[in-house]
Motif scaffolding. Structure first.
Motif, PDB file in Angstrom:
ATOM      1  N   PHE A 209     -13.208  -2.579  -4.095  1.00  0.00           N
ATOM      2  CA  PHE A 209     -14.523  -2.931  -4.630  1.00  0.00           C
ATOM      3  C   PHE A 209     -15.384  -3.616  -3.570  1.00  0.00           C
ATOM      4  CE2 PHE A 209     -12.101  -2.871  -8.668  1.00  0.00           C
ATOM      5  CZ  PHE A 209     -12.938  -2.061  -9.418  1.00  0.00           C
ATOM      6  N   GLY A 210     -16.606  -3.115  -3.405  1.00  0.00           N
ATOM      7  CA  GLY A 210     -17.619  -3.821  -2.635  1.00  0.00           C
ATOM      8  C   GLY A 210     -17.396  -3.903  -1.144  1.00  0.00           C
ATOM      9  N   VAL A 211     -16.646  -2.967  -0.566  1.00  0.00           N
ATOM     10  CA  VAL A 211     -16.366  -3.024   0.875  1.00  0.00           C
ATOM     11  C   VAL A 211     -17.577  -2.531   1.661  1.00  0.00           C
ATOM     12  CG1 VAL A 211     -14.964  -2.030   2.723  1.00  0.00           C
ATOM     13  CG2 VAL A 211     -13.886  -2.839   0.621  1.00  0.00           C
ATOM     14  N   LYS A 212     -17.946  -3.282   2.685  1.00  0.00           N
ATOM     15  CA  LYS A 212     -19.103  -2.924   3.509  1.00  0.00           C
ATOM     16  C   LYS A 212     -18.728  -1.859   4.533  1.00  0.00           C
ATOM     17  CE  LYS A 212     -21.512  -6.100   1.430  1.00  0.00           C
ATOM     18  NZ  LYS A 212     -20.500  -6.532   0.450  1.00  0.00           N
ATOM     19  N   GLY A 213     -19.732  -1.102   4.962  1.00  0.00           N
ATOM     20  CA  GLY A 213     -19.510   0.062   5.804  1.00  0.00           C
ATOM     21  C   GLY A 213     -18.920  -0.223   7.166  1.00  0.00           C
ATOM     22  N   ASP A 214     -19.176  -1.431   7.733  1.00  0.00           N
ATOM     23  CA  ASP A 214     -18.655  -1.694   9.074  1.00  0.00           C
ATOM     24  C   ASP A 214     -17.135  -1.790   9.087  1.00  0.00           C
ATOM     25  OD1 ASP A 214     -18.510  -4.060   7.694  1.00  0.00           O
ATOM     26  OD2 ASP A 214     -19.470  -5.290   9.225  1.00  0.00           O
ATOM     27  N   ALA A 215     -16.524  -1.880   7.913  1.00  0.00           N
ATOM     28  CA  ALA A 215     -15.061  -1.926   7.837  1.00  0.00           C
ATOM     29  C   ALA A 215     -14.435  -0.538   7.857  1.00  0.00           C
ATOM     30  CB  ALA A 215     -14.632  -2.653   6.562  1.00  0.00           C
TER      31      ALA A 215
END
Length: 334
Positions: A209-215
């Motif tokens: 849930f809610g993981v940002k794209g830079d990861a």
């Protein structure tokens, strides 16, 4: 197989945002809160049911997932204003591709210390069980996504152990408290994901849930264990742009930002993977020798066990009981 990118949508109103999501044929996720009906009572906002009419607008979308709402509701209202029965009725009212179990998020903004994290994991165990039972009664268990909660990697072990019997073969399991988590470090995203690769049942995958794209480049090596991620991170970008340029944050502007964000995230799944080793788990704090602190810890543990076993409701307010409970333990040990 590439990790699926799911667009978080703020609403299902028939307008530029929804139309762009349809044009992209992107899978989307909505929060139950965007379907909430509110009224003012004695100067306070009071939840008064669901507005399911806008779900008709979702039919052209590639797929729609439902989230029970988490961090924002916990911060704003201190908990969910609806019951699990209310939420499950919503989940059964429309053919969502999948819907998450109700859970208790563990971000620092909500769970301020270690004891609170453990309390919220116990409550998440109870809500998973109730959602599982109600989903069976409603005939929608195959679409239920159980949710694991925690702060450090060991917490997700604990959470999985508690609900392992509820996870169907080939299911997707939601992994909570991800959206404000750094990529690196002992409590970082990769440390948690690496732990999941060791403990998830064979054939079961995770939704983060809610993981940002830079990861994403760091997640690519784990694609066989990760089904999908979701984010409404594009909403932050459009808000900042509108403030910087002193222009209205219209849905048309938001739709443009959303499309760019989505295409960028999809492209990131094709970048060369980046590898990072799991950080060593921190050593547990030494046990306290103070008899009163020992009694407090034992009281908390016993209350959590009662919540996990359904002898106490998941939303029972237990804070005021702890010292009284501990006092009895302390007296018995004296």
């Amino acid at each position: 197989m590439a990790i699926e990118i799911i667009l978080g949508l703020p609403h299902l109103a028939n307008g530029p945002i929804l139309q762009r999501a349809v044009a992209l044929q992107a899978p989307v996720l909505i929060s139950a809160n965007c379907l909430s009906r509110w009224r003012k009572a004695d100067g306070w906002r009071e939840w008064s049911g669901w507005r399911t009419g806008t779900l008709a607008n979702a039919r052209p979308l590639a797929s729609v997932d439902l989230d029970s709402a988490g961090y924002t509701m916990m911060v704003r209202y201190g908990g969910l204003p609806w019951s699990i029965a209310d939420y499950m009725a919503l989940a059964a009212s429309w053919p969502f591709r999948r819907f998450s179990s109700v859970d208790y998020c563990c971000e620092e903004g909500v769970a301020h210390d270690r004891e609170e994290v453990l309390d919220r994991i116990a409550r998440t165990t109870a809500t998973n069980r109730e959602c599982f039972a109600r989903a069976g009664d409603l005939g929608i268990r195959d679409r239920l996504m159980p949710v694991l909660q925690g702060r450090v990697p060991d917490d997700y072990d604990r959470s999985l152990d508690a609900i392992g019997g509820l996870i169907l073969p080939g299911a997707i399991v939601g992994i909570g408290s991800m959206c404000r988590r750094p990529v690196h470090g002992r409590e970082g995203l990769i440390a948690v994901v690496e732990r999941l690769t060791r403990i998830l049942p064979i054939g079961v995958k995770a939704h983060l849930f809610g993981v940002k794209g830079d990861a994403l480049p760091y997640l690519t090596p784990f694609a066989r264990w990760i089904a999908s991620i979701d984010s409404q991170g594009w909403g932050v970008g459009v808000r900042q742009h509108a403030l910087k340029h002193r222009i209205a944050k219209t849905d048309a502007l938001a739709a443009d930002f959303m499309e760019r964000w989505y295409r960028t995230q999809c492209a990131r799944t094709l970048e060369p993977p980046r590898h990072m080793s799991e950080a060593a788990s921190p050593s547990p704090p030494p046990p306290t020798a103070d008899p009163w602190e020992c009694a407090i810890a034992q009281a908390r543990g016993e209350i959590r066990a009662l919540i996990e076993s359904d002898d106490l409701d998941h939303d029972e307010i237990t804070t005021g009981w702890i010292e009284q409970w501990a006092a009895e333990i302390y007296a018995d040990a004296a």
